[in-house]
Design an enzyme around this catalytic site. Structure first.
Site, PDB file in Angstrom:
ATOM      1  N   GLU B  70      -1.331  34.534  34.967  1.00 52.17           N
ATOM      2  CA  GLU B  70      -0.363  34.132  33.941  1.00 52.17           C
ATOM      3  C   GLU B  70      -0.986  34.051  32.553  1.00 52.17           C
ATOM      4  O   GLU B  70      -0.354  34.410  31.550  1.00 52.17           O
ATOM      5  CB  GLU B  70       0.279  32.796  34.318  1.00 52.17           C
ATOM      6  CG  GLU B  70       1.441  32.913  35.307  1.00 52.17           C
ATOM      7  CD  GLU B  70       1.002  33.176  36.728  1.00 52.17           C
ATOM      8  OE1 GLU B  70      -0.212  33.106  37.008  1.00 52.17           O
ATOM      9  OE2 GLU B  70       1.864  33.458  37.581  1.00 52.17           O
ATOM     10  N   HIS B 137       8.437  24.685  42.416  1.00 51.95           N
ATOM     11  CA  HIS B 137       9.147  25.945  42.167  1.00 51.95           C
ATOM     12  C   HIS B 137      10.537  25.725  41.591  1.00 51.95           C
ATOM     13  O   HIS B 137      11.341  26.652  41.582  1.00 51.95           O
ATOM     14  CB  HIS B 137       9.283  26.751  43.465  1.00 51.95           C
ATOM     15  CG  HIS B 137       8.053  27.526  43.837  1.00 51.95           C
ATOM     16  ND1 HIS B 137       6.857  26.921  44.110  1.00 51.95           N
ATOM     17  CD2 HIS B 137       7.832  28.857  43.975  1.00 51.95           C
ATOM     18  CE1 HIS B 137       5.954  27.849  44.419  1.00 51.95           C
ATOM     19  NE2 HIS B 137       6.523  29.029  44.344  1.00 51.95           N
TER      20      HIS B 137
HETATM   21  C1  LIG Z   1       0.380  30.930  39.572  1.00 49.13           C
HETATM   22  C2  LIG Z   1       1.433  31.562  40.408  1.00 49.13           C
HETATM   23  N1  LIG Z   1       1.944  32.737  40.021  1.00 49.13           N
HETATM   24  C3  LIG Z   1       2.873  33.345  40.764  1.00 49.13           C
HETATM   25  C4  LIG Z   1       3.328  32.783  41.918  1.00 49.13           C
HETATM   26  C5  LIG Z   1       4.382  33.479  42.763  1.00 49.13           C
HETATM   27  N2  LIG Z   1       3.756  33.943  44.003  1.00 49.13           N
HETATM   28  C6  LIG Z   1       3.858  33.254  45.138  1.00 49.13           C
HETATM   29  S1  LIG Z   1       2.952  33.917  46.359  1.00 49.13           S
HETATM   30  C7  LIG Z   1       2.404  35.164  45.369  1.00 49.13           C
HETATM   31  C8  LIG Z   1       1.464  36.195  45.913  1.00 49.13           C
HETATM   32  C9  LIG Z   1       0.154  35.600  46.240  1.00 49.13           C
HETATM   33  O1  LIG Z   1      -0.669  36.552  46.821  1.00 49.13           O
HETATM   34  P1  LIG Z   1      -1.974  36.108  47.574  1.00 49.13           P
HETATM   35  O2  LIG Z   1      -2.741  35.169  46.741  1.00 49.13           O
HETATM   36  O3  LIG Z   1      -2.661  37.324  48.044  1.00 49.13           O
HETATM   37  O4  LIG Z   1      -1.450  35.257  48.813  1.00 49.13           O
HETATM   38  P2  LIG Z   1      -0.531  35.738  50.019  1.00 49.13           P
HETATM   39  O5  LIG Z   1       0.865  35.421  49.626  1.00 49.13           O
HETATM   40  O6  LIG Z   1      -0.785  37.162  50.254  1.00 49.13           O
HETATM   41  O7  LIG Z   1      -0.956  34.870  51.156  1.00 49.13           O
HETATM   42  C10 LIG Z   1       2.935  35.044  44.108  1.00 49.13           C
HETATM   43  C11 LIG Z   1       2.671  35.958  43.002  1.00 49.13           C
HETATM   44  C12 LIG Z   1       2.788  31.520  42.267  1.00 49.13           C
HETATM   45  N3  LIG Z   1       3.211  30.869  43.353  1.00 49.13           N
HETATM   46  N4  LIG Z   1       1.847  30.949  41.515  1.00 49.13           N
END
Ligand SMILES: Cc1ncc(C[n+]2csc(CCOP(=O)(O)OP(=O)(O)O)c2C)c(N)n1
Ligand SMILES: Cc1ncc(C[n+]2csc(CCOP(=O)(O)OP(=O)(O)O)c2C)c(N)n1
Ligand SMILES: [Mg+2]
Ligand SMILES: [Mg+2]
Lengths: 336, 334, 336, 334
Positions: B70, B137
């Site tokens: 972000e 959220h």
């Molecule tokens: C700081 C932030 N940005 C965006 C999101 C929205 N979001 C939720 S899960 C996700 C993907 C995360 O990917 P990863 O870290 O690989 O974890 P995974 O979901 O694959 O377990 C995103 C972008 C968030 N929760 N927090």
């Protein structure tokens, strides 16, 4: 010890360029000394972050860039700003909060912007310039021009998360950005080894696939070469470079900080390596500058500095009715 | 940039389609506009598909999926604006805006002022609020941004306003925060939206329903609830005017004050917490400006001063709805 | 292809431990499947982030920790949480927002905390758990106990600045923290190569002087060994480890996401490597578990899952008058 | 935890010494207390020496200098609180709080609620406001934190309150934000401060000066200006009561309302911007609760809606001072 017996190595920069680099470094030095003298004497109020010892680190990089390249600096930015072409009047004016300042005195010491010279933004927040530099790089990429963006930040800024986000994004998008780490070995009163185990800060770039160079920031020619290489890489479209320029701090963190917590021997060593006399002496030793010429030049620049400061001091501060302008574009109905 | 009234060339769109259309128009008309944000390129074209199709149409150089960074997103938007572009950044949810406060508040909002007007930042940040997915959220922090000099804040309710305000934000020469309420984004309801480069001026409230007894002041996701309350109250012979602020900065004092000067009673409602929320400013302003003209004190109907709870039993009573608004209006009419 | 011919290698863990690990993995799998079935059938409302394919990545790490060690996880945390010892009732209760949930339904899907079992916090913000893990590590260091803290996060979280700040601090202070990167190759709909040029995410640790290990997250024994090594290092006082556990995602990002954007062949390959049958089959092939025993166990766990879900579904949600409790300590005069 | 009145055992201290003393007492009395922040260890013992001597006395394991990593600092404080300690984190300036909004708002403030009360975070964050060093080092965003359920906010003016509130924050079982105004920190003025573990209860305002004609409601760095204004006004036969809020969350409604119920006139003043600032909530609250009892509308005297300017000519008129407060009071007395 003296810096007279210094060897900056051979260099194929035209002599005029070398002399210009030297002139800029000397201007920065004399402007800073004059401003701090004014502060100590109570000629004017203000605050200031000295750059003594990092003139080569700043000028060496910016000399390798084009005038239309972009730059972002920090509160300790006067060397970058003068190197990028801002006038002494505009700098002093801003330091003193005058209408003749480059931001009409509204920004001040920590927020100089001179967009016409590519000096796009000065941040007072450690590390925060780096993600912004990416955006400038991206603008060049999207607009299809070949401008390069440099962004300087301190060694302490390597502890800031935003820098790492910026490195990843710059790498991913092959952005034409040079991340210039001015490593003066201190973040305020904390020495480098007090805040990280990373031995060489340029290593931080490696996992992102970004080349990380470390150079002696007291040798302006070495700095120049590394920056030229980084700029070429960026302009070619090959992406960012992390350039660590090591230039030990000579003074305190801010004007008024005596740096009593700093090791005296190390400071003394830094004085010996002071890049400004080092370059001057080298130019003399190479016959590019006569000893008298150096004195004359110093006098000349001192006069320019004095004049610029006088101009700034003789100019007004913005009247109170300018308090509420510039929050939004003109004409917007701004809350009270 | 006067407000254009919906015309023959309207198309029925959902709120989400209107946002997509606005982005499409902006990308199509202005080569300096580009989008950046997490997952915004095809596929999937945004986690709630608001940018669907745009990277396919305009290329991934102009509709740029980013890492989950972000701060890097916000910084890149600022830098790109400095470099002459008009970035539109997406921060997925208001809760994640907490990560860009330095970039947005210290840098974007202050830049014009700090540069003495020599430089400015035409950038837009879109983010969703009111997502209803637990405490991290679902938050509504728009009051924070109202308190930050240098950033405009838009909070549309209707599809047409979403399009018109978003296009105004993108064309604006100052940083703009554009709020997209999840309930609106999820809604499948379609309503007429003008085609083309339709603009709604930033800083103009809309009277969403005329009335004479009481003014309900609101914005964003609460406007439908306010309208529903007004409809219910009409059956009880209470004529409630509903003012949809549409923009929070600049705030359209005039429309608010005109309405309350007429009705002498006001209820302010929003999904943000009551304490130190947007309604505090609005209530204070009404009281201060219309002192002695009010029949009753302004009432604020807002979310409880708690993080957003997960359990439905609590989530349902956390923020106001049509019935709590109507109840408060009845109170104010006593 | 079948996973029957899998070879997990030799291992000197006692058979009982191996069986416990397997039981936990199977419990996670069945609990998830049952919960998602309930969602698809409309038995109850809710949302959910599946862990299928990462059971070994989660359980392998936590099995190498002590019950009194600390853990921090993410919204995709059910495997971590069950491995750390929370009951199925407490997990289902929280997923369904019931008073029997571990946080009485106030936290929900993305915010499970079970402090009695060392599951200290679940974050819904990508990367934000990592600086918090340092604090837990610091508490152990300052209180002079030898508890280790594990913190899991996704591969996508490596793009978040806070992680890098956390790595630097953990390194500087030699904190007893294991940074467990659950690399499922996706961040929502963006594949790893779409957001970074870092080839191996564990490399990110190197500049901080933190050992970075990468292991096959479908092989629970390999995960266990690496985690045991990291835990030992931490407990010895030698500091943090970055442990990248690669376990390709099999399902979509959230329940309801069909993952249509994922490469089918890759998903198929991930299914073949599914760590749960892989371990079960291996246990059978090693003679640690009879084929019938596996069936019996599966049936038993399925019953436990069913019972726990029923308990959760039969319990209440908090009454409305609990809306305003727990904002501050009891008795504090909370704004309306 | 009742308020202890200054006694014979008082010692004369500056505001800064009182903070140092509070930290000293907390570190001395409770082994679970520790400090972390940039440059807080000796030398220099804090950039404005507020923690001077403490690392020498208690060790650098309990007074921990950190890298320049605000997110890591805030996160470490949260984790340490989870692990049974009572961390006191220093974020050098309010402007840098923008970097810890995720940690503080999404995590610290919401944790007790999200855990259904099974877990809580006894942590304190100290930060300086009103620094007067240009737009990125001088901001007052306390209104943001008032709007965040789950974090208490203290804003002392006197040395005694600084000590008593800081000790209360450290002993408190919830996250507390403790604001230290630079003008107070820089002041060399000494005043009596009780020795030892002196506590001022969080959430209790103080009547800093009795009066009967008008109530001036304020806190932090503006209290001295309000008192100065009250002294000036006394010469004009206007009796102004000054309420020093001391805490913003919880806000001591009772003391404010008691005062205004008596005077029927109120002026709210702070160094934060007026629009959507702390005074909005206070003005709205007074109007709503004392409707019909006011002689004049509440007036807000606050900073201009601009970033903090650098030029002294503008900085001087940006925030209120004793004379603008007095002027407004005269207006209200008309
Ligand atoms: C700081 C932030 N940005 C965006 C999101 C929205 N979001 C939720 S899960 C996700 C993907 C995360 O990917 P990863 O870290 O690989 O974890 P995974 O979901 O694959 O377990 C995103 C972008 C968030 N929760 N927090
Ligand atoms: C995010 C942030 N934290 C803290 C500060 C306060 N601060 C100003 S300068 C400084 C030291 C920075 O050190 P370094 O990056 O090495 O730069 P230098 O001052 O040595 O040029 C600090 C901590 C700040 N400006 N921004
Ligand atoms: Mg430094
Ligand atoms: Mg992932």
């Amino acid at each position: 010890m003296s810096s007279a017996d210094v060897d900056l190595g051979a260099h194929d920069l035209p002599v005029d360029d070398l002399l210009n680099i030297h002139r800029t470094m000397l201007t920065i030095r004399l402007a800073e000394q004059r401003f701090m003298r004014g502060l100590s004497r109570g000629e004017f109020p203000g605050f200031y972050f000295p750059v003594q010892g990092m003139e080569a680190a700043a000028v060496g990089v910016i000399a390798a860039l084009r005038p239309d390249d972009y730059y972002i600096t920090t509160y300790r930015g006067i060397a970058d700003i003068l190197a990028k072409g801002s006038s002494l009047e505009a700098v002093f004016g801003e330091l003193l909060g005058r209408v003749t300042g480059m931001s009409r005195g509204k920004g001040g010491t920590m927020h100089m912007a001179d967009p016409d010279r590519g000096m796009m933004l000065t941040t007072g927040i450690v590390g925060s310039g780096t993600p912004i530099a990416n955006g400038l790089g991206l603008s060049a990429q999207l607009l299809g021009n070949d401008r390069v963006t440099g962004v300087s930040f301190g060694d302490g800024a390597t502890s800031i998360g935003a820098l790492h986000e910026a490195l990843n994004l710059a790498s991913l998008w092959d952005l034409p950005v040079i991340f210039v780490c001015h490593n003066n070995l201190w973040g305020e009163c904390t020495p480098l080894e007090g805040y990280t185990k990373t031995a060489r800060l340029a290593e931080r770039a490696a996992p992102f696939g970004i080349p990380g160079l470390t150079v002696d920031g007291t040798n302006v020619l070495e700095v120049y070469d590394a920056a030229a290489q980084a700029a070429e890489r960026a302009r070619r479209g090959d992406g960012p470079t992390f350039l660590e320029v090591v230039a030990p701090r000579i003074l305190g963190h801010y004007f008024g900080d005596t740096g009593s917590y700093m090791d005296e021997a190390a400071v003394e060593q830094a004085r010996v390596n002071d890049p400004v006399p080092k370059l001057g002496d080298w130019l003399v030793s190479q016959g590019h500058l006569g000893p008298d010429e150096l004195d004359t030049l110093t006098g000349q620049i001192a006069d320019e500095v004095e004049d610029a400061l006088a101009t700034a001091l003789n100019s007004d501060m913005l009247p109170a009715d300018e308090l509420r302008t510039d929050v939004f574009a003109p004409g917007v109905d701004t809350p009270r | 940039m006067a407000s254009i009234q919906p015309t023959e060339t309207d198309r029925e769109m959902t709120f989400g389609e209107a946002i997509n259309d606005a982005l499409d128009v902006a990308l199509g008309n202005d080569p300096t506009v580009f989008l950046l944000g997490e997952d915004i390129a095809d596929p999937p074209g945004g986690v709630v598909r608001l940018t669907h199709g745009l990277s396919t149409k305009y290329g991934t150089h102009r509709v740029r999926a980013t890492p989950i960074s972000e701060q890097a997103i916000a910084g890149a938007a600022i830098g790109a604006a400095l470099g002459g572009l008009r970035p539109v950044a997406e921060i997925m949810l208001m809760d994640f805006m907490t990560l860009v406060m330095d970039q947005l508040v210290n840098h974007a909002a202050k830049h014009r002022y700090m540069s003495g007007g020599t430089s400015h930042l035409p950038l837009t940040v879109r983010t969703r609020i009111g997502h209803r997915r637990g405490a991290q959220h679902s938050s509504s922090y728009e009051a924070w941004f109202m308190h930050v000099p240098g950033i405009k804040v838009c909070a549309p309710t209707t599809a047409a306003d979403a399009k018109g305000l978003l296009l105004s934000c993108i064309a604006d020469d100052d940083p703009c925060l554009f709020l997209e309420p999840t309930p609106m984004v999820r809604s499948r309801r379609r309503s007429p939206v003008p085609e083309g480069d339709y603009r709604v001026p930033i800083g103009q409230a809309a009277v969403a329903r005329d009335g004479s007894d009481v003014s309900i002041i609101t914005y964003g996701q609460m406007t439908p609830a306010a309208l529903e309350a007004a409809a219910t109250l009409a059956d009880e012979a209470i004529s409630a005017e509903v003012v949809d602020l549409r923009s929070l900065v600049p705030l359209d004092h005039r429309t608010v004050l005109n309405s309350v000067a007429k009705t002498h009673r006001a209820v302010v409602t929003h999904a943000a917490a009551r304490f130190a929320g947007p309604g505090a400013e609005i209530s204070a302003m009404i009281h201060e400006e219309l002192f002695g003209e009010l029949e009753r004190p302004v009432h604020r109907v807002a979310a409880a001063f708690t993080p957003v709870p997960f359990a439905q039993s609590l989530e349902q009573v956390h923020a106001p709805d049509a019935s709590t608004i109507a109840e408060t209006v009845r109170e104010v009419m006593k």
